[in-house]
Design a protein around this motif. Structure first.
Motif, PDB file in Angstrom:
ATOM      1  N   LYS A 166       0.845  -1.191   0.000  1.00 13.97           N
ATOM      2  CA  LYS A 166       0.000   0.000   0.000  1.00 13.97           C
ATOM      3  C   LYS A 166       0.878   1.239   0.000  1.00 13.97           C
ATOM      4  O   LYS A 166       1.840   1.321   0.771  1.00 13.97           O
ATOM      5  CB  LYS A 166      -0.915   0.007   1.225  1.00 13.97           C
ATOM      6  N   ASP A 191       0.695   5.570   0.117  1.00 11.28           N
ATOM      7  CA  ASP A 191      -0.189   6.688   0.443  1.00 11.28           C
ATOM      8  C   ASP A 191       0.622   7.975   0.441  1.00 11.28           C
ATOM      9  O   ASP A 191       1.722   8.029   1.005  1.00 11.28           O
ATOM     10  CB  ASP A 191      -0.836   6.472   1.814  1.00 11.28           C
ATOM     11  N   TYR A 195       0.371  13.387  -9.167  1.00  9.33           N
ATOM     12  CA  TYR A 195      -0.246  12.139  -8.725  1.00  9.33           C
ATOM     13  C   TYR A 195      -0.279  11.101  -9.844  1.00  9.33           C
ATOM     14  O   TYR A 195      -0.151   9.895  -9.593  1.00  9.33           O
ATOM     15  CB  TYR A 195      -1.662  12.395  -8.211  1.00  9.33           C
ATOM     16  N   LYS A 217       1.438   7.354  -9.772  1.00  4.61           N
ATOM     17  CA  LYS A 217       0.705   6.153 -10.177  1.00  4.61           C
ATOM     18  C   LYS A 217       1.494   5.365 -11.214  1.00  4.61           C
ATOM     19  O   LYS A 217       1.582   4.126 -11.147  1.00  4.61           O
ATOM     20  CB  LYS A 217      -0.667   6.526 -10.741  1.00  4.61           C
ATOM     21  N   LYS A 225       2.803   1.621 -10.751  1.00  4.96           N
ATOM     22  CA  LYS A 225       2.309   0.586 -11.656  1.00  4.96           C
ATOM     23  C   LYS A 225       3.447  -0.117 -12.390  1.00  4.96           C
ATOM     24  O   LYS A 225       3.477  -1.351 -12.469  1.00  4.96           O
ATOM     25  CB  LYS A 225       1.338   1.212 -12.670  1.00  4.96           C
ATOM     26  N   VAL A 275      -1.766  -3.870  -9.917  1.00  3.66           N
ATOM     27  CA  VAL A 275      -2.383  -2.766  -9.178  1.00  3.66           C
ATOM     28  C   VAL A 275      -3.865  -3.079  -9.042  1.00  3.66           C
ATOM     29  O   VAL A 275      -4.583  -3.153 -10.035  1.00  3.66           O
ATOM     30  CB  VAL A 275      -2.172  -1.419  -9.900  1.00  3.66           C
ATOM     31  N   ASN A 288      -5.997  -1.279  -6.922  1.00  7.39           N
ATOM     32  CA  ASN A 288      -6.823  -0.108  -6.641  1.00  7.39           C
ATOM     33  C   ASN A 288      -5.957   1.133  -6.648  1.00  7.39           C
ATOM     34  O   ASN A 288      -4.811   1.103  -6.196  1.00  7.39           O
ATOM     35  CB  ASN A 288      -7.512  -0.262  -5.275  1.00  7.39           C
ATOM     36  N   TRP A 289      -6.499   2.234  -7.184  1.00  9.09           N
ATOM     37  CA  TRP A 289      -5.819   3.530  -7.125  1.00  9.09           C
ATOM     38  C   TRP A 289      -6.857   4.607  -6.859  1.00  9.09           C
ATOM     39  O   TRP A 289      -7.841   4.713  -7.585  1.00  9.09           O
ATOM     40  CB  TRP A 289      -5.048   3.824  -8.414  1.00  9.09           C
ATOM     41  N   GLU A 290      -6.647   5.389  -5.825  1.00 11.06           N
ATOM     42  CA  GLU A 290      -7.648   6.373  -5.409  1.00 11.06           C
ATOM     43  C   GLU A 290      -7.162   7.805  -5.543  1.00 11.06           C
ATOM     44  O   GLU A 290      -7.671   8.699  -4.887  1.00 11.06           O
ATOM     45  CB  GLU A 290      -8.063   6.093  -3.959  1.00 11.06           C
ATOM     46  N   GLY A 325      -2.471   3.938  -3.578  1.00  9.72           N
ATOM     47  CA  GLY A 325      -2.989   2.744  -4.221  1.00  9.72           C
ATOM     48  C   GLY A 325      -2.596   1.464  -3.530  1.00  9.72           C
ATOM     49  O   GLY A 325      -1.843   1.457  -2.545  1.00  9.72           O
TER      50      GLY A 325
END
Length: 226
Positions: free
Chosen positions: A78, A80, A100, A104, A108, A118, A120-122, A126
């Motif tokens: 994870k 953050d 950002y 990512k 990735k 991957v 999940n990416w918020e 991710g």
């Protein structure tokens, strides 16, 4: 599901063809032709793993082999972004989107290079998943590589007036698999979030005990008890 069972059958036949049964040599006829047909379905046999996974032309969250609703053993990483809310307030939308998106892409590319996915990416962070053999080592190496890549990014390409900082955690344990990986919630992921939130400092990578115990001597020396 039927394809998955078929691939498992061919994996067994490959093992029999290579190693025999109870000391007897057994030749599986037409095995090369069968392998060629499977490659046409975009699956590749990974000899070190002894199994088929999808080839590099398609990378799904299931490696092409996980079944919806079933439970498996995974290792998760994870990431953050530190001080996300403050960054969003202090910088333009264009700078934030660029920064950002860059993170990512770093995440990735490094995860997939070691056969992770991957899940999940918020936007501000991710989740990456590892399923194949040596998953704990691969996840830990990815975390180290992301920190090194981020150091270079801050040095050369970062558009912020400060360094982009992240917190990362790696944890291993059971999890169900669902096609929509963003809705998966369980004790393993809750523990991962707790490690990242409660025990991880900015620009740091924290491993759970189960992950650390799998590392070789050289890699383990990069970490210290928290």
């Amino acid at each position: 599901k039927r394809l998955g069972l078929f691939l498992k059958l061919i994996e067994v036949l490959i093992d029999v063809d290579k190693n025999g049964v109870m000391g007897r040599t057994i030749v599986i006829h037409f095995l090369p032709q069968i392998l060629k047909e499977i490659e046409g379905l975009h699956y590749q046999y990974y000899d070190p793993y002894g199994l088929f996974i999808e080839d590099s032309s398609k990378k799904t969250k299931s490696w092409g082999i996980l079944q919806n609703g079933k439970g498996y053993e995974f290792t998760f990483i994870k990431v953050d972004i530190v001080s996300n809310s403050r960054l969003v307030r202090n910088y333009t939308d264009q700078v934030i989107r660029k920064t950002y998106t860059d993170l990512k892409q770093i995440f990735k590319s490094i995860i997939e290079k070691r056969n992770g996915r991957v899940w999940n990416w918020e936007g501000d962070g991710g989740l990456g998943a590892f399923y194949l053999p040596n998953k704990n080592v691969h996840a830990a190496l990815c975390g180290v590589e992301i920190l090194l890549e981020l150091f270079m990014y801050n040095l050369i390409n970062c558009k912020l007036n400060e360094n982009l900082e992240v917190r990362m955690a790696v944890h291993t344990g059971p999890s169900n698999y669902i096609f929509d990986t963003g809705v998966i919630h369980n004790d393993t992921l809750r523990r991962l979030e707790s490690i990242e939130t409660d025990y991880t400092s900015p620009n740091s990578l924290v491993l759970s005990r189960g992950v650390f115990s799998d590392l070789g001597g050289k890699l383990a020396k990069l970490f210290k008890p928290n």
